[in-house]
Write a protein that holds these residues in place. Structure first.
Motif, PDB file in Angstrom:
ATOM      1  N   GLU A 123      11.146   9.976 -21.104  1.00  0.00           N
ATOM      2  CA  GLU A 123      11.636  11.206 -20.479  1.00  0.00           C
ATOM      3  C   GLU A 123      11.751  11.062 -18.956  1.00  0.00           C
ATOM      4  N   PHE A 124      11.117  10.043 -18.381  1.00  0.00           N
ATOM      5  CA  PHE A 124      11.166   9.876 -16.922  1.00  0.00           C
ATOM      6  C   PHE A 124      12.442   9.187 -16.443  1.00  0.00           C
ATOM      7  N   GLU A 125      13.074   8.451 -17.365  1.00  0.00           N
ATOM      8  CA  GLU A 125      14.190   7.581 -16.974  1.00  0.00           C
ATOM      9  C   GLU A 125      15.184   8.218 -16.032  1.00  0.00           C
ATOM     10  N   ASN A 126      15.602   9.428 -16.341  1.00  0.00           N
ATOM     11  CA  ASN A 126      16.684  10.014 -15.558  1.00  0.00           C
ATOM     12  C   ASN A 126      16.235  11.065 -14.549  1.00  0.00           C
ATOM     13  N   LEU A 127      14.911  11.172 -14.368  1.00  0.00           N
ATOM     14  CA  LEU A 127      14.417  12.092 -13.341  1.00  0.00           C
ATOM     15  C   LEU A 127      14.618  11.453 -11.974  1.00  0.00           C
ATOM     16  N   SER A 128      14.661  12.320 -10.949  1.00  0.00           N
ATOM     17  CA  SER A 128      14.725  11.775  -9.600  1.00  0.00           C
ATOM     18  C   SER A 128      13.330  11.320  -9.197  1.00  0.00           C
ATOM     19  N   PRO A 129      13.223  10.155  -8.533  1.00  0.00           N
ATOM     20  CA  PRO A 129      11.883   9.704  -8.138  1.00  0.00           C
ATOM     21  C   PRO A 129      11.224  10.620  -7.117  1.00  0.00           C
ATOM     22  N   PHE A 130      11.957  11.616  -6.620  1.00  0.00           N
ATOM     23  CA  PHE A 130      11.362  12.506  -5.618  1.00  0.00           C
ATOM     24  C   PHE A 130      10.799  13.784  -6.228  1.00  0.00           C
TER      25      PHE A 130
ATOM     26  N   GLN B 129       0.854  -1.169   0.000  1.00  0.00           N
ATOM     27  CA  GLN B 129       0.000   0.000   0.000  1.00  0.00           C
ATOM     28  C   GLN B 129       0.907   1.241   0.000  1.00  0.00           C
ATOM     29  N   TYR B 130       0.568   2.248  -0.739  1.00  0.00           N
ATOM     30  CA  TYR B 130       1.400   3.448  -0.895  1.00  0.00           C
ATOM     31  C   TYR B 130       2.854   3.064  -1.197  1.00  0.00           C
ATOM     32  N   PRO B 131       3.081   2.334  -2.278  1.00  0.00           N
ATOM     33  CA  PRO B 131       4.434   1.851  -2.572  1.00  0.00           C
ATOM     34  C   PRO B 131       5.392   2.988  -2.883  1.00  0.00           C
ATOM     35  N   GLU B 132       4.853   4.179  -3.200  1.00  0.00           N
ATOM     36  CA  GLU B 132       5.738   5.293  -3.560  1.00  0.00           C
ATOM     37  C   GLU B 132       6.633   5.689  -2.391  1.00  0.00           C
ATOM     38  N   HIS B 133       6.277   5.266  -1.172  1.00  0.00           N
ATOM     39  CA  HIS B 133       7.103   5.641  -0.020  1.00  0.00           C
ATOM     40  C   HIS B 133       8.407   4.858   0.079  1.00  0.00           C
ATOM     41  N   GLN B 134       8.590   3.879  -0.804  1.00  0.00           N
ATOM     42  CA  GLN B 134       9.798   3.071  -0.699  1.00  0.00           C
ATOM     43  C   GLN B 134      10.847   3.428  -1.753  1.00  0.00           C
ATOM     44  N   LEU B 135      10.578   4.462  -2.547  1.00  0.00           N
ATOM     45  CA  LEU B 135      11.543   4.847  -3.572  1.00  0.00           C
ATOM     46  C   LEU B 135      12.781   5.432  -2.911  1.00  0.00           C
ATOM     47  N   PHE B 136      13.952   5.169  -3.473  1.00  0.00           N
ATOM     48  CA  PHE B 136      15.154   5.681  -2.808  1.00  0.00           C
ATOM     49  C   PHE B 136      16.283   6.033  -3.749  1.00  0.00           C
ATOM     50  N   GLU B 137      16.252   5.519  -4.988  1.00  0.00           N
ATOM     51  CA  GLU B 137      17.415   5.728  -5.853  1.00  0.00           C
ATOM     52  C   GLU B 137      17.454   7.148  -6.408  1.00  0.00           C
ATOM     53  N   GLU B 138      18.544   7.460  -7.111  1.00  0.00           N
ATOM     54  CA  GLU B 138      18.679   8.824  -7.618  1.00  0.00           C
ATOM     55  C   GLU B 138      17.928   9.054  -8.921  1.00  0.00           C
ATOM     56  N   SER B 139      17.659   7.949  -9.649  1.00  0.00           N
ATOM     57  CA  SER B 139      16.880   8.128 -10.859  1.00  0.00           C
ATOM     58  C   SER B 139      15.825   7.037 -10.945  1.00  0.00           C
ATOM     59  N   VAL B 140      14.790   7.353 -11.701  1.00  0.00           N
ATOM     60  CA  VAL B 140      13.661   6.436 -11.847  1.00  0.00           C
ATOM     61  C   VAL B 140      14.131   5.077 -12.360  1.00  0.00           C
ATOM     62  N   ILE B 141      14.959   5.100 -13.388  1.00  0.00           N
ATOM     63  CA  ILE B 141      15.355   3.826 -14.007  1.00  0.00           C
ATOM     64  C   ILE B 141      16.172   2.977 -13.033  1.00  0.00           C
ATOM     65  N   LYS B 142      16.999   3.643 -12.227  1.00  0.00           N
ATOM     66  CA  LYS B 142      17.796   2.891 -11.248  1.00  0.00           C
ATOM     67  C   LYS B 142      16.906   2.252 -10.196  1.00  0.00           C
ATOM     68  N   ASP B 143      15.911   3.011  -9.769  1.00  0.00           N
ATOM     69  CA  ASP B 143      15.011   2.478  -8.753  1.00  0.00           C
ATOM     70  C   ASP B 143      14.265   1.256  -9.278  1.00  0.00           C
ATOM     71  N   ILE B 144      13.824   1.340 -10.526  1.00  0.00           N
ATOM     72  CA  ILE B 144      13.083   0.218 -11.090  1.00  0.00           C
ATOM     73  C   ILE B 144      13.998  -0.995 -11.262  1.00  0.00           C
ATOM     74  N   SER B 145      15.288  -0.749 -11.534  1.00  0.00           N
ATOM     75  CA  SER B 145      16.219  -1.885 -11.726  1.00  0.00           C
ATOM     76  C   SER B 145      16.640  -2.540 -10.421  1.00  0.00           C
ATOM     77  N   PHE B 146      16.253  -1.931  -9.295  1.00  0.00           N
ATOM     78  CA  PHE B 146      16.709  -2.456  -7.995  1.00  0.00           C
ATOM     79  C   PHE B 146      16.317  -3.923  -7.798  1.00  0.00           C
ATOM     80  N   GLY B 147      15.062  -4.246  -8.110  1.00  0.00           N
ATOM     81  CA  GLY B 147      14.580  -5.616  -7.939  1.00  0.00           C
ATOM     82  C   GLY B 147      15.351  -6.614  -8.783  1.00  0.00           C
ATOM     83  N   PRO B 148      15.360  -6.405 -10.124  1.00  0.00           N
ATOM     84  CA  PRO B 148      16.114  -7.334 -10.968  1.00  0.00           C
ATOM     85  C   PRO B 148      17.586  -7.451 -10.562  1.00  0.00           C
ATOM     86  N   LYS B 149      18.186  -6.324 -10.120  1.00  0.00           N
ATOM     87  CA  LYS B 149      19.595  -6.365  -9.712  1.00  0.00           C
ATOM     88  C   LYS B 149      19.773  -7.317  -8.532  1.00  0.00           C
ATOM     89  N   ASN B 150      18.847  -7.233  -7.589  1.00  0.00           N
ATOM     90  CA  ASN B 150      18.920  -8.134  -6.439  1.00  0.00           C
ATOM     91  C   ASN B 150      18.705  -9.588  -6.828  1.00  0.00           C
TER      92      ASN B 150
END
Ligand SMILES: Nc1ncnc2c1ncn2[C@@H]1O[C@H](COP(=O)(O)OP(=O)(O)OP(=O)(O)O)[C@@H](O)[C@H]1O
Ligand SMILES: [Mg+2]
Lengths: 281, 270
Positions: free
Chosen positions: A134-141, A89-110
């Motif tokens: 265009e979102f790839e390199n934006l900060s998730p914050f 629930q409210y998964p947006e609270h768990q974002l932490f990486e510096e860019s959107v694409i990095k955050d999304i890759s966190f799971g597969p990387k693990n």
């Protein structure tokens, strides 16, 4: 795909004897099914999802994934190897990486994917949730709440889970965002993702998008089955602090006034057909 | 596991200790700390332990609840004890092993250190367990009031402390959620080496800080919206008044302090 057999779970907190969250719950999710789980607040829905995805180990009962008992494994979550993805629930609270694409890759990387594979999966997940390049390199914050939600869901999709579990995915989204989200879920079911289970407080969403429903009340599963059968038992739902979808309520009221619509009306589309046909004579 | 932290939590029942004035309890805590720190003989430790037990009984707080609050400091206690046992120095050797030697003095030192930490944590936990945050804040504020003459912002400090206490359980709950959410993405902090563990902390701390800042921001906004402007001319909803029980507690604590100080000085003189 996933089978729960007589699951019980008690939180050990400060109340004497602990807090019974689940009491003898069983559920069988087959391949290709879309399940909606409904229940009043505190009925144990989130706990159930956490057990399904291996985050919690039940006090008693078994969880089978493709026939394999994961509750016996040393760590249930690693036994699943990312095959069951849970969106909190409210998964947006768990974002932490510096860019959107990095955050999304966190799971597969693990999961041990290579760099290229991570990027490929992240891009694919972004496409699925409707996030442009265009979102790839934006900060998730620095993106909007709805976009953050999509990034977070993409983070789970990038792990390519065979079963996707979502806890109130539509909470706090506008009507358009909600429709887009569910349309996306319907679309991805049938790709790598074989079954979807979601919790919702909206009977209308469940009626519209799920084909099976499970009803929770005070830690117990009081009924489960096809959407039509379950929403046919209005008394039972009212007892659990729930109700049938609004359209079904409308039809029920019309029937009370002496009309004779069929009870199997759950969505606006169906209601329109039924009423339109009636008016035309 | 994170939910086990009981420091800063309030245990709601009715008891003699609960009914005491917060100022009385804070000063009593200070006295207890002095007593515990000054303790150096068996008799003094016995007195400190007895008084602590007495407070626990009077507070009607379940023992299991206090023990649970000890969990996070267990490691620290054991660690300091071990260091003291092996590195304490001293003459009367019980046994030795390489450079490590265990002496009667070091064992004594280790046990007394352990007792001190346990007693200190217990009495401090008891203060927050038996005093609701709002009452505690008012008490702190009243006690710091005299310092306002030297421009000390007593109200603000008290407010900050109570907010910090109030947010401990909220943040632990939040941390619990974030740990689970990242574990669902394969973040593993349980197995693996030290570097892997530290690396696994980043995905936990960033969201936790972000959420803490967000909460702080929301709270500040909400307070401002309700015209909060600080302590100037603010009256308090709960009036603090000393009752009979408070005077009894003061007299008891005074006697305890006097006993410790006298016993200590006499002990030195002998
Ligand atoms: N970490 C926890 N520690 C102690 N008790 C908990 C914890 N999490 C949930 N509970 C309790 O377990 C019960 C079930 O909670 P759960 O979160 O599963 O409900 P839910 O159906 O998801 O509710 P909601 O619709 O509000 O999300 C509740 O009584 C809740 O208070
Ligand atoms: Mg929930």
């Amino acid at each position: 795909m996933i089978e729960l057999e007589n699951i019980s779970y008690t939180y050990k907190d400060n109340s004497p004897g602990g807090n019974v969250a689940l009491d003898d719950v069983s559920l069988k999710v087959k391949e290709g099914e879309m399940w909606g789980i409904i229940g009043h607040t505190g009925s144990g829905k989130s706990t159930l999802l956490e057990i399904m995805s291996g985050l919690l180990r039940p006090n008693s009962g078994r969880v089978l994934f493709k026939g394999e008992d994961i509750t016996e494994a040393k760590s249930p979550i690693s036994a699943l190897k990312g095959k069951v993805g849970l969106v909190f629930q409210y998964p947006e609270h768990q974002l932490f990486e510096e860019s959107v694409i990095k955050d999304i890759s966190f799971g597969p990387k693990n999961m041990g994917c290579t760099e290229d594979e991570c990027i490929r999966r992240a891009r694919e997940a972004m496409r699925l949730v409707g996030l442009g390049e265009e979102f790839e390199n934006l900060s998730p914050f620095e993106i909007s709440g709805g976009e953050k939600r999509r990034v977070a869901i993409a983070g789970i999709l990038a792990m390519e889970p065979e079963v996707l579990i979502l806890d109130e995915p539509a909470a706090g989204l506008d009507p358009e965002g909600r429709d887009k989200l569910f349309d996306m879920l319907v679309k991805i079911k049938g790709t790598f993702c074989k079954s979807i289970i979601f919790v919702s407080h909206s009977m209308d969403d469940v009626a519209l998008y799920a084909d099976k429903v499970m009803v929770m009340n005070k830690g117990k599963c009081i009924t489960s089955g096809g959407v039509r059968e379950v929403f046919g038992e209005r008394e039972l739902l009212l007892e659990a602090g729930l109700d049938v979808p609004q359209v079904a309520r409308l039809i029920a009221q019309l029937n009370e006034k002496g009309h004779s619509f069929t009870d199997a009306v759950l969505t606006v589309e169906e209601a329109f057909r039924a009423i339109y046909d009636k008016l035309k004579g | 596991m994170l939910r086990d932290i009981t420091i800063g939590q309030y245990y709601n029942t009715k008891s003699f200790i609960h009914s005491l004035d917060p100022r009385c309890k804070i000063i009593s805590l200070a006295v207890m700390m002095v007593v515990i720190f000054m303790a150096s003989s068996l008799a003094e430790y016995a007195v400190a332990i007895t008084v602590t037990c007495l407070i626990i009984i009077l507070s009607k707080v379940e023992l299991s609840y206090i023990l649970k609050g000890m969990k996070p400091v267990w490691l620290l206690v054991v660690f300091t004890a071990l260091i003291n046992v092996f590195m304490g120095g001293g003459e009367r050797v019980i046994f030795s092993f390489f450079v490590l030697k265990v002496t009667e003095e070091s064992v004594y030192l280790a046990v007394s250190m352990m007792l001190r930490v346990i007693l200190l944590v217990t009495v401090s936990t008891l203060l927050t367990l038996t005093t609701s945050p709002t009452v505690l804040t008012t008490g702190i504020e009243k006690l710091l009031k005299p310092l306002e003459k030297v421009k000390f912002p007593s109200h603000e400090v008290a407010m900050m402390m109570s907010i910090a206490l109030r947010f401990i359980p909220t943040l632990t709950e939040e941390a619990d959620k974030i740990i689970k959410a990242q574990a669902a993405r394969g973040n593993d902090i349980e197995s693996g080496g030290m570097t892997k563990k530290i690396k696994g902390m980043i995905p936990l701390f960033v969201p936790l800080f972000v959420s803490a800042f967000r909460r702080a921001d929301d709270l500040a906004m909400a307070m401002e919206c309700r015209n909060y402007t600080g302590g100037v001319n603010r009256t308090s909803y709960k009036r603090l008044e000393y009752k009979k029980g408070d005077w009894i507690a003061y007299i008891f604590m005074g006697a305890l302090l006097a006993f410790t100080v006298i016993y200590h000085t006499v002990g030195f003189l002998l």
